[in-house]
Design a protein around this motif. Structure first.
Motif, PDB file in Angstrom:
ATOM      1  N   UNK A   1      15.151  -7.054 -79.868  1.00 60.37           N
ATOM      2  CA  UNK A   1      14.781  -6.410 -81.130  1.00 60.37           C
ATOM      3  C   UNK A   1      16.046  -6.142 -81.923  1.00 60.37           C
ATOM      4  N   UNK A   2      16.126  -6.717 -83.128  1.00 59.02           N
ATOM      5  CA  UNK A   2      17.299  -6.519 -83.984  1.00 59.02           C
ATOM      6  C   UNK A   2      16.871  -5.731 -85.224  1.00 59.02           C
ATOM      7  N   UNK A   3      17.182  -4.442 -85.226  1.00 59.17           N
ATOM      8  CA  UNK A   3      16.897  -3.587 -86.384  1.00 59.17           C
ATOM      9  C   UNK A   3      18.053  -3.756 -87.357  1.00 59.17           C
ATOM     10  N   UNK A   4      17.899  -4.701 -88.261  1.00 56.76           N
ATOM     11  CA  UNK A   4      19.027  -5.179 -89.063  1.00 56.76           C
ATOM     12  C   UNK A   4      18.903  -4.886 -90.559  1.00 56.76           C
ATOM     13  N   UNK A   5      17.674  -4.722 -91.071  1.00 62.22           N
ATOM     14  CA  UNK A   5      17.515  -4.567 -92.530  1.00 62.22           C
ATOM     15  C   UNK A   5      18.312  -3.366 -93.025  1.00 62.22           C
ATOM     16  N   UNK A   6      18.981  -3.542 -94.142  1.00 63.78           N
ATOM     17  CA  UNK A   6      19.749  -2.444 -94.725  1.00 63.78           C
ATOM     18  C   UNK A   6      20.094  -2.764 -96.157  1.00 63.78           C
ATOM     19  N   UNK A   7      20.330  -1.721 -96.951  1.00 60.42           N
ATOM     20  CA  UNK A   7      20.710  -1.916 -98.358  1.00 60.42           C
ATOM     21  C   UNK A   7      21.961  -1.105 -98.659  1.00 60.42           C
ATOM     22  N   UNK A   8      22.656  -1.469 -99.719  1.00 66.13           N
ATOM     23  CA  UNK A   8      23.802  -0.709-100.216  1.00 66.13           C
ATOM     24  C   UNK A   8      23.330   0.193-101.342  1.00 66.13           C
ATOM     25  N   UNK A   9      23.936   1.335-101.455  1.00 64.52           N
ATOM     26  CA  UNK A   9      23.695   2.233-102.588  1.00 64.52           C
ATOM     27  C   UNK A   9      25.044   2.793-103.016  1.00 64.52           C
ATOM     28  N   UNK A  10      25.339   2.703-104.306  1.00 65.15           N
ATOM     29  CA  UNK A  10      26.642   3.130-104.802  1.00 65.15           C
ATOM     30  C   UNK A  10      26.479   4.185-105.879  1.00 65.15           C
ATOM     31  N   UNK A  11      27.338   5.172-105.831  1.00 64.30           N
ATOM     32  CA  UNK A  11      27.320   6.200-106.872  1.00 64.30           C
ATOM     33  C   UNK A  11      27.788   7.523-106.297  1.00 64.30           C
ATOM     34  N   UNK A  12      28.212   8.434-107.193  1.00 70.85           N
ATOM     35  CA  UNK A  12      28.578   9.769-106.729  1.00 70.85           C
ATOM     36  C   UNK A  12      27.327  10.470-106.192  1.00 70.85           C
TER      37      UNK A  12
ATOM     38  N   UNK B   1      16.442 -21.355 -78.377  1.00 67.00           N
ATOM     39  CA  UNK B   1      15.105 -21.550 -77.806  1.00 67.00           C
ATOM     40  C   UNK B   1      14.274 -20.281 -77.799  1.00 67.00           C
ATOM     41  N   UNK B   2      14.634 -19.310 -78.658  1.00 70.51           N
ATOM     42  CA  UNK B   2      13.802 -18.101 -78.767  1.00 70.51           C
ATOM     43  C   UNK B   2      12.674 -18.339 -79.770  1.00 70.51           C
ATOM     44  N   UNK B   3      11.557 -17.645 -79.559  1.00 69.81           N
ATOM     45  CA  UNK B   3      10.507 -17.580 -80.583  1.00 69.81           C
ATOM     46  C   UNK B   3      10.905 -16.426 -81.495  1.00 69.81           C
ATOM     47  N   UNK B   4      10.979 -16.700 -82.786  1.00 66.03           N
ATOM     48  CA  UNK B   4      11.568 -15.711 -83.680  1.00 66.03           C
ATOM     49  C   UNK B   4      10.531 -15.129 -84.639  1.00 66.03           C
ATOM     50  N   UNK B   5      10.418 -13.803 -84.636  1.00 64.95           N
ATOM     51  CA  UNK B   5       9.568 -13.109 -85.598  1.00 64.95           C
ATOM     52  C   UNK B   5      10.466 -12.620 -86.731  1.00 64.95           C
ATOM     53  N   UNK B   6      10.214 -13.154 -87.923  1.00 64.04           N
ATOM     54  CA  UNK B   6      11.005 -12.796 -89.094  1.00 64.04           C
ATOM     55  C   UNK B   6      10.277 -11.683 -89.831  1.00 64.04           C
ATOM     56  N   UNK B   7      10.961 -10.564 -90.058  1.00 61.09           N
ATOM     57  CA  UNK B   7      10.336  -9.420 -90.725  1.00 61.09           C
ATOM     58  C   UNK B   7      11.193  -9.043 -91.917  1.00 61.09           C
TER      59      UNK B   7
ATOM     60  N   UNK C   1      14.521  -7.675 -88.264  1.00 64.94           N
ATOM     61  CA  UNK C   1      14.200  -7.144 -89.594  1.00 64.94           C
ATOM     62  C   UNK C   1      15.303  -7.563 -90.567  1.00 64.94           C
ATOM     63  N   UNK C   2      14.926  -7.727 -91.822  1.00 65.13           N
ATOM     64  CA  UNK C   2      15.882  -8.223 -92.814  1.00 65.13           C
ATOM     65  C   UNK C   2      16.299  -9.648 -92.504  1.00 65.13           C
ATOM     66  N   UNK C   3      15.361 -10.425 -91.968  1.00 62.57           N
ATOM     67  CA  UNK C   3      15.686 -11.786 -91.503  1.00 62.57           C
ATOM     68  C   UNK C   3      15.684 -12.819 -92.623  1.00 62.57           C
ATOM     69  N   UNK C   4      15.421 -12.378 -93.865  1.00 59.59           N
ATOM     70  CA  UNK C   4      15.319 -13.338 -94.956  1.00 59.59           C
ATOM     71  C   UNK C   4      16.637 -13.712 -95.594  1.00 59.59           C
ATOM     72  N   UNK C   5      17.716 -13.037 -95.213  1.00 63.10           N
ATOM     73  CA  UNK C   5      18.991 -13.290 -95.902  1.00 63.10           C
ATOM     74  C   UNK C   5      20.147 -12.877 -95.005  1.00 63.10           C
ATOM     75  N   UNK C   6      21.310 -13.407 -95.321  1.00 69.25           N
ATOM     76  CA  UNK C   6      22.563 -12.914 -94.769  1.00 69.25           C
ATOM     77  C   UNK C   6      22.659 -12.925 -93.251  1.00 69.25           C
ATOM     78  N   UNK C   7      23.016 -11.776 -92.699  1.00 70.85           N
ATOM     79  CA  UNK C   7      23.249 -11.661 -91.260  1.00 70.85           C
ATOM     80  C   UNK C   7      21.929 -11.844 -90.497  1.00 70.85           C
ATOM     81  N   UNK C   8      20.848 -11.269 -91.027  1.00 69.17           N
ATOM     82  CA  UNK C   8      19.538 -11.415 -90.380  1.00 69.17           C
ATOM     83  C   UNK C   8      19.107 -12.875 -90.343  1.00 69.17           C
TER      84      UNK C   8
END
Ligand SMILES: NC(=O)c1ccc[n+]([C@@H]2O[C@H](COP(=O)([O-])OP(=O)(O)OC[C@H]3O[C@@H](n4cnc5c(N)ncnc54)[C@H](O)[C@@H]3O)[C@@H](O)[C@H]2O)c1
Length: 284
Positions: free
Chosen positions: A91-102, A34-40, A16-23
Motif C-alpha cells: 500500500x503506497x499512500x502517496x497522493x499529496x499537494x503543495x500549498x504556498x502562502x503565509x 509483475x504486480x497487479x496494480x490498483x491506481x487510485x 494513491x496519486x498514481x496518475x502522475x509523477x512519483x505515483x
C-alpha cells in the motif's frame, strides 16, 4: 531487482496519486515487477493513461476513482481492491499537494483541503486497509510519502511542510504498532528529494509576491534538477524491498537534512532561515 521481484512479484499494489509523477512511476515499476496494480487518483484521465501504458506493456492494472481527502472514498477503494484481487501486498499512500502562502493568508478551505489530502489521506488509507492486511497475516508493506521537507522548515510552505512532518511521525508510530502486534507488515516513510513532476504546476498559491516567486523557483528546480518519476520509483522500490524505514530518492540530501535537524534539536536552537533563503523566496 531480484530482491524486489521476490518481495513484490505476483502481489497486489495499491497506489494513491498514481496518475502522475512519483505515483505514476511507482505504478509502472510495480507492474514491471509483475504486480497487479490498483491506481487510485482524483483525476480519471491521468490514471486511465497510466493504466493504458501498463496494459500496453502486458501488465495488469485497474483504476478506482478516489479522493483521499474523503475517508469513505478510501474505504471504497479498499473494498473494491479486495473484491477484485484479494489481499494487498503493498500500500503506497502517496497522493499529496503543495500549498504556498503565509499561514494567515491561506483561506480556511485551502488549509482544510491540504491537511485532508496530505495528512488525513494517509491516516485513512491505513485505517481502511490495515485491518484486512493484518487479518491476512501475510508479509506486506505500507509506505507513506513524506518529503525531505519533513525534516526541514521554510516560510510560505508551512501547510505542506507541517503535513510532511506529520506523515513522518505517523509512519514512525505505525511501524511501532506493527511491531507490538508482531505483524509481518513493514512500514516505511518515503522522503523524496527533487522529482520532476507536476506538483508545483498544479499549485495555486495565494496572490502574494513571495509565494508566487517561491513557486517559480521550486518549479524550475524540479524541472531542471529533478529526476524522473520512474527513476524515483526504481530507487524507492529497492529500499522498500530491503525493509528500510527511511526510503529516499536522494540519500545524501536526506542524510544532510537529517543531520542538520538532529544538530538543531540537540542544541534546542532557535529556528533560522535556511542558507540561500533569498534565492528561494526573493528579496525580503
Ligand atoms: N515531486 C517532488 O519533488 C516531491 C518531493 C517530495 C515529496 N513529494 C511528494 O510525493 C507525492 C507525489 O507527488 P508528485 O510530485 O508525484 O505530484 P503530482 O502532482 O505529479 O502527482 C500527484 C497526484 O495526486 C493526485 N491527487 C491530488 N489530489 C488527490 C486526491 N484528493 N485524491 C487522490 N489523488 C489526488 C493528482 O491528480 C496527481 O495525479 C506527494 O505526496 C508529494 O508531496 C514530491
Amino acid at each position: 531487482m531480484d530482491q524486489e521481484r521476490a518481495a513484490f512479484g505476483g502481489g497486489v499494489a495499491v497506489i494513491t496519486g498514481a496518475g502522475s509523477g512519483i505515483g505514476e512511476g511507482m505504478a509502472l515499476h510495480a507492474a514491471s515487477l509483475g504486480m497487479k496494480v490498483v491506481l487510485a487518483d482524483i483525476s480519471v484521465p491521468r490514471m486511465e493513461a497510466v493504466a493504458a501504458a501498463i496494459h500496453a506493456a502486458g501488465g495488469e492494472a485497474m483504476t478506482v476513482h478516489t479522493d483521499v481527502s474523503q475517508p469513505e472514498s478510501l474505504d471504497r477503494l479498499a473494498a473494491l481492491t479486495h473484491e477484485a484481487w484479494g489481499d494487498v501486498r503493498l500500500l503506497l499512500n502517496n497522493a499529496g499537494i503543495e500549498t504556498l502562502g503565509f499561514i494567515w493568508e491561506i483561506p480556511p478551505a485551502v488549509w482544510e483541503k491540504t491537511l485532508a489530502i496530505n495528512i488525513h489521506g494517509v491516516i485513512h488509507g491505513v485505517r481502511a486497509f490495515a485491518p484486512r492486511m493484518l487479518a491476512a497475516g501475510k508479509p506486506a508493506w505500507i509506505a507513506n510519502t513524506s518529503s525531505v521537507g519533513g525534516l526541514g522548515m521554510m516560510p510560505v510552505q508551512a501547510a505542506y511542510i507541517l503535513s510532511k512532518h506529520a506523515v513522518l511521525s505517523f509512519s514512525e508510530c505505525l511501524r511501532l504498532e506493527m511491531l507490538v502486534k508482531k505483524a509481518p507488515i513493514t512500514v516505511s516513510a518515503i522522503l523524496p528529494g527533487p522529482v520532476a513532476t507536476r506538483i508545483f504546476e498544479d499549485t495555486r498559491p495565494v496572490e502574494e509576491p513571495m509565494a508566487l516567486y517561491h513557486r517559480e523557483v521550486m518549479r524550475a528546480m524540479l524541472d531542471n534538477d529533478g529526476i524522473t518519476g520512474i527513476e524515483a520509483a526504481r530507487r524507492i522500490f529497492s529500499q522498500l524491498a530491503a525493509g528500510d524505514f527511511w526510503v529516499t530518492t536522494h540519500r545524501e540530501m536526506t542524510q544532510g537534512m537529517a543531520q542538520q535537524r538532529a544538530a538543531y534539536l540537540a542544541a534546542l536552537a532557535t529556528p533560522e532561515l535556511p542558507p540561500g533563503a533569498e534565492q528561494m523566496l526573493g528579496s525580503f
